[in-house]
Design an enzyme around this catalytic site. Structure first.
Site, mmCIF file in Angstrom:
data_model
loop_
_atom_site.group_PDB
_atom_site.id
_atom_site.type_symbol
_atom_site.label_atom_id
_atom_site.label_comp_id
_atom_site.label_asym_id
_atom_site.label_seq_id
_atom_site.Cartn_x
_atom_site.Cartn_y
_atom_site.Cartn_z
ATOM 1 C CG HIS A 1 0.119 -15.053 -38.348
ATOM 2 N ND1 HIS A 1 -0.544 -14.172 -39.162
ATOM 3 C CD2 HIS A 1 -0.029 -14.580 -37.087
ATOM 4 C CE1 HIS A 1 -1.103 -13.242 -38.440
ATOM 5 N NE2 HIS A 1 -0.800 -13.447 -37.169
ATOM 6 C CG HIS B 1 2.690 -10.985 -38.540
ATOM 7 N ND1 HIS B 1 2.571 -12.127 -37.787
ATOM 8 C CD2 HIS B 1 2.226 -9.975 -37.764
ATOM 9 C CE1 HIS B 1 2.059 -11.827 -36.602
ATOM 10 N NE2 HIS B 1 1.840 -10.538 -36.558
ATOM 11 C CG ASP C 1 -5.544 -6.714 -34.130
ATOM 12 O OD1 ASP C 1 -6.253 -7.403 -33.386
ATOM 13 O OD2 ASP C 1 -4.458 -7.115 -34.575
ATOM 14 C CB ILE D 1 -4.207 -12.825 -44.138
ATOM 15 C CG1 ILE D 1 -3.596 -11.564 -44.754
ATOM 16 C CG2 ILE D 1 -3.764 -14.063 -44.893
ATOM 17 C CD1 ILE D 1 -3.987 -11.303 -46.202
ATOM 18 C CE LYS E 1 -3.405 -17.763 -43.207
ATOM 19 N NZ LYS E 1 -2.690 -18.998 -43.445
ATOM 20 C CB SER F 1 0.230 -14.990 -32.765
ATOM 21 O OG SER F 1 0.776 -14.099 -33.696
ATOM 22 N NE ARG F 2 -3.790 -13.557 -27.515
ATOM 23 C CZ ARG F 2 -3.525 -12.263 -27.686
ATOM 24 N NH1 ARG F 2 -3.852 -11.668 -28.802
ATOM 25 N NH2 ARG F 2 -2.904 -11.573 -26.739
#
Ligand code: PAF
Length: 276
Positions: free
Chosen positions: A30, A33, A145, A171, A179, A181-182
């Site tokens: 996304h 990344h 993270d 981001i 943002k 992935s989950r």
């Protein structure tokens, strides 16, 4: 862009470059990344992206099987982002014997580590393997993270790994949701609630600026994040990057939150530097 699965082949390809920027991921790329890749592109001769859904960082009841994967789309995005090498290893490549793993000593008993035992051992194990394979000049990790990033920095310092770890900003979507992935798992209603994480952190920042004690700010943030249909996993404040308790000497505070929605657990955080 070359897609490579084999370690020897990748090492052979990377042998002659002066600077290598490395972005390790679990795929389903996304814009978060994308921004890591962009920075890596700007600061290095070549960019290596790895995509590997690392089984050792998932607990028995976590979403390993369900973790979103889209190889073709990831390859398109990686190409568009100017990636030179995409390392796409298999489980057998990454864990040939699985006789040795990295163990975290301190800093994994708080925040996400408290409810995900062994998670950060798995993260450091795979990051250690990837750094040994790629030998990057710089490796890029997102502050979303923040605990993971602090532990990776600690690992690199403790093991004298010759790499620069680059901290990259979170981001966000336009409404403030970080943002991830989950995020694709969220229902429409949950997607509407999700920006509350960022809003609660902004309110907390304001309270810290007024001089309110950290413990009180944490309690207020907990109240702000009791959202219908969700379970509050944690709201906590720790010193950054040591991940130890906040004291009067603590310069930078990490205020972090995790909320379990029906089908996704979302995290967000804020780094607050006193007197800045
Ligand atoms: O942040 C991630 O995507 C993963 O934890 C990482 C660092 C790629 C290790 O699997």
């Amino acid at each position: 862009m070359k897609v490579i699965q084999d370690i020897q082949e990748l090492r052979h390809e990377l042998a002659s470059y002066d600077s290598i920027g490395f972005v390790p991921t679990m795929g389903f790329l996304h814009e978060g990344h994308g921004s890591l890749l962009e920075q890596a592109r700007r600061e290095n001769e070549i960019v290596v992206l790895s995509i590997f859904v690392n089984p050792t960082q998932f607990g028995p009841n976590e979403d390993l099987e369900r973790y979103p994967r889209d190889e073709q789309r990831d390859q398109q995005l990686a190409r568009a982002a100017g990636v030179d090498y995409l390392f796409y290893p298999t489980n057998e490549t990454m864990y040939p014997l699985d006789m040795a793993r990295v163990t975290v000593r301190t800093g994994d008993d708080v925040l996400c580590g408290a409810s995900r035992p062994g998670h950060f051992d798995g993260v450091l194990t795979v990051v250690s393997k990837l750094l040994n394979i790629v030998h990057p000049t710089r490796a890029y990790f997102g502050l979303k993270d923040a605990q993971q990033l602090a532990l990776i920095e600690g690992y690199v310092a403790d093991y004298f790994v010759p790499v620069e770890i680059v901290r990259c900003p979170i981001i966000r979507e336009e409404d403030g949701l970080a943002k991830s992935s989950r995020n694709v798992y969220l229902s429409e209603q949950e997607r509407g609630q999700a920006p509350r994480l960022q809003q609660a952190l902004q309110e907390a920042k304001h309270l810290l600026e007024t001089g309110m004690p950290v413990e009180e700010v944490v309690e207020r943030t907990k109240d702000a994040l009791r959202l219908e249909g969700t379970e509050l996993d944690y709201v906590d404040a720790v010193a950054y990057p040591t991940l130890g308790p906040v004291s009067s000497d603590t310069q930078t505070i990490l205020l972090a939150v995790a909320v379990q929605f029906q089908s996704a657990r979302l995290i967000d955080n804020l780094l607050y530097t006193r007197g800045a």
